[in-house]
Scaffold this active site. Structure first.
Site, PDB file in Angstrom:
ATOM      1  N   ARG A  75       0.857  -1.185   0.000  1.00 23.53           N
ATOM      2  CA  ARG A  75       0.000   0.000   0.000  1.00 23.53           C
ATOM      3  C   ARG A  75       0.898   1.241   0.000  1.00 23.53           C
ATOM      4  NH1 ARG A  75      -2.605   3.020   4.962  1.00 23.53           N
ATOM      5  NH2 ARG A  75      -3.695   4.611   3.773  1.00 23.53           N
ATOM      6  N   HIS A 119      -2.841  10.901   1.134  1.00 21.65           N
ATOM      7  CA  HIS A 119      -2.247  10.682   2.458  1.00 21.65           C
ATOM      8  C   HIS A 119      -1.601  12.006   2.873  1.00 21.65           C
ATOM      9  CE1 HIS A 119      -0.833   7.231   5.227  1.00 21.65           C
ATOM     10  NE2 HIS A 119      -0.513   8.358   5.837  1.00 21.65           N
ATOM     11  N   GLU A 164      -7.301   8.388   6.710  1.00 17.78           N
ATOM     12  CA  GLU A 164      -7.552   8.971   8.033  1.00 17.78           C
ATOM     13  C   GLU A 164      -8.038  10.413   8.020  1.00 17.78           C
ATOM     14  OE1 GLU A 164      -4.532   8.510  10.970  1.00 17.78           O
ATOM     15  OE2 GLU A 164      -4.274   6.386  10.610  1.00 17.78           O
ATOM     16  N   ASN A 290      -7.129   1.477   9.974  1.00 12.79           N
ATOM     17  CA  ASN A 290      -5.832   1.738  10.611  1.00 12.79           C
ATOM     18  C   ASN A 290      -6.045   1.715  12.100  1.00 12.79           C
ATOM     19  OD1 ASN A 290      -4.862   2.318   8.079  1.00 12.79           O
ATOM     20  ND2 ASN A 290      -4.390   4.475   8.489  1.00 12.79           N
ATOM     21  N   TYR A 292      -3.862   1.445  16.043  1.00 17.86           N
ATOM     22  CA  TYR A 292      -2.627   1.301  16.814  1.00 17.86           C
ATOM     23  C   TYR A 292      -2.894   1.079  18.285  1.00 17.86           C
ATOM     24  CZ  TYR A 292      -0.306   3.033  12.641  1.00 17.86           C
ATOM     25  OH  TYR A 292       0.159   3.158  11.358  1.00 17.86           O
ATOM     26  N   GLU A 350      -3.183  -0.274   8.215  1.00 15.70           N
ATOM     27  CA  GLU A 350      -2.011   0.120   9.001  1.00 15.70           C
ATOM     28  C   GLU A 350      -2.132  -0.461  10.393  1.00 15.70           C
ATOM     29  OE1 GLU A 350      -1.069   4.310   9.417  1.00 15.70           O
ATOM     30  OE2 GLU A 350      -1.532   4.702   7.311  1.00 15.70           O
TER      31      GLU A 350
END
Ligand code: FCB
Length: 444
Positions: A75, A119, A164, A290, A292, A350
């Protein structure tokens, strides 16, 4: 052994501004990130992406390394001002040529390209005309999407419109820590609506220009948990979730904005024209996820807008970003999207971790990052077993790179980069991840 579904994709993710460098090469126009990083005091030690990982000149080597690791997808994002220096109008043939060559190199090594169109590096020329604060930018994004569809669509089927939007809105327009560095909540929510319109335009443009296009959008999720069982904390968590998650997921997936948040925003809510909700919600093929970490939230009447505050993960295991390591958040988010949003196909676009790495005797051993990946892959696997239609996992990131306002001080790569020499060294985590990819399975 945790075996993943047949055809599962294993890749890494990157973003143009974070790795390409060549910021003014071959006719590229400036982006808001060039402007922002060149503004003193905005980035850690005034680092810039001028050179970054010099991927623009070293892409061949980087593609070969991914293939050698055993990955089967990649990606990356296109720099809008590299291909359209003024944001609209005449394309830059050398910029298009770079992405043509990159895609050809990927396909030659059996790496399936996933192209992200945005992005965060908006052409500065569009920013000068109002940027995401104007509806024109959303329309311009549709034209740019069509250009890329016509250019790469014979070979690229997998497209991500935006990366995002939450980060653009909160970092770029509320807190001012990401380009364009504004602090204007009213504008911020209008921008969030224009990003949604841009997504809608791009989906239609890609369907029209790419035969058998497979199109999605990437959102960051931050599952929100109440700090206690109290009703007040649970309500606070619900509001917080509304602002960071539902505000972004609902428009593309449901064609609505969450009513409780619209009400809460009051005069800050965006102006929406008739027909916009249809325009911004054409059917999509997958949801890019995504993630985290999670947020733990408590009721806090003193906090403006939401009356909710995030509780820092003091004393809990954390990565170098100060983000709590809580693998279950991935399971919780994936199963929730599946349950509440009509079970779309999902890619983890991600997931990864920053740690302080050191080169010792020519190699980089990173057991903590390896553990982080192992724990999160196990959580993703549990989600698959619970019925989530997860189709692939992209680790952030292939290379250590320019981590936005942190500059080069945070390393997320599974491949180490020595910025002085541009030498790359595969970390232990890279070998681990490659082995999982080759086997399509991980030892439990
Ligand atoms: C995500 C961004 C990506 C990178 C990681 C650490 O929010 O999409 O560019 O900065 O965080």
């Amino acid at each position: 052994m945790l075996t993943f579904p047949d055809g599962f994709l294993w890749g890494t993710a990157t973003a143009a501004y974070q790795i390409e460098g060549a910021h003014d090469a071959d006719g590229k126009g400036p982006s808001i990130w060039d402007t922002f990083s060149h503004t003193p005091g905005k980035i850690f030690q005034d680092h810039t992406g001028d050179v970054a990982c010099d991927h623009y000149h070293r892409y061949h080597e980087d593609v070969a390394r991914m293939a050698d690791l055993g990955l089967n997808a990649y990606r990356f994002s296109v720099s809008w001002p590299r291909v359209l220096p003024a944001g609209t109008g005449a394309p830059n043939p050398k910029g298009l040529d770079f992405y043509n060559r990159l895609v050809d190199a990927l396909l030659a090594r059996n790496l399936r390209p996933f192209v992200t169109l945005y992005h965060w590096d908006l052409p500065q020329a569009l920013e000068d005309r109002g940027g995401w604060g104007g509806r024109d930018t959303a329309a311009a994004f549709g034209e740019y999407a069509a250009l890329m569809g016509r250019t790469l669509g014979d070979r690229v089927k997998d497209w991500i419109t935006l990366n995002e939007p939450l980060a653009t809105v909160s970092g770029g327009y509320v807190f001012g820590i990401l380009a364009p560095g504004k602090q204007d909540p009213q504008l911020a929510f209008q921008v969030s609506h224009h990003l949604n319109l841009a997504h809608g335009h791009a989906v239609r443009a890609l369907r029209a220009s790419v035969p058998r296009a497979y199109v999605g959008i990437t959102h960051v999720s931050m599952p929100v948990y109440p700090a206690s069982d109290s009703e007040a904390d649970r309500q606070a968590a619900r509001r917080y979730d509304g602002l960071v998650n539902r505000w972004y997921w609902d428009p593309p997936l449901r064609g609505t904005y969450p009513a409780d948040i619209v009400e809460r925003l009051g005069p800050l809510a965006p102006h929406i024209e008739d027909g916009d909700l249809q325009l911004l919600s054409p059917p999509i093929d997958f949801f890019g996820h995504n993630s985290y970490t999670r947020a733990v939230v408590k009721d806090d009447p003193a906090s403006a807008l939401l009356g909710a505050t995030q509780v820092p993960p003091d004393g809990k295991p954390q990565t170098e970003m100060g983000w709590e390591i809580y693998p279950d958040h991935l399971y919780d988010a994936l199963t929730r999207i599946t349950r509440e949003y009509g079970a779309p196909e999902i890619y983890i676009t991600e997931n990864g971790a920053a740690y302080r790495d050191a080169v010792v005797g020519g190699s980089v051993d990173d057991p903590q990052r390896t553990d982080y990946l192992r724990l999160h892959l196990a959580a993703a696997h549990r989600a698959v077993q619970a019925g989530v239609r997860l189709r692939g996992y992209f680790c952030w990131s292939l290379l250590d790179n320019f981590e936005w306002s942190f500059g080069y001080s945070k390393r997320f790569g599974i491949v180490y980069v020595d910025y002085a020499t541009q030498e790359r060294i595969v970390k232990t985590s890279g070998r681990f991840f490659g082995e999982v990819a080759r086997r399509n399975a991980m030892t439990a």
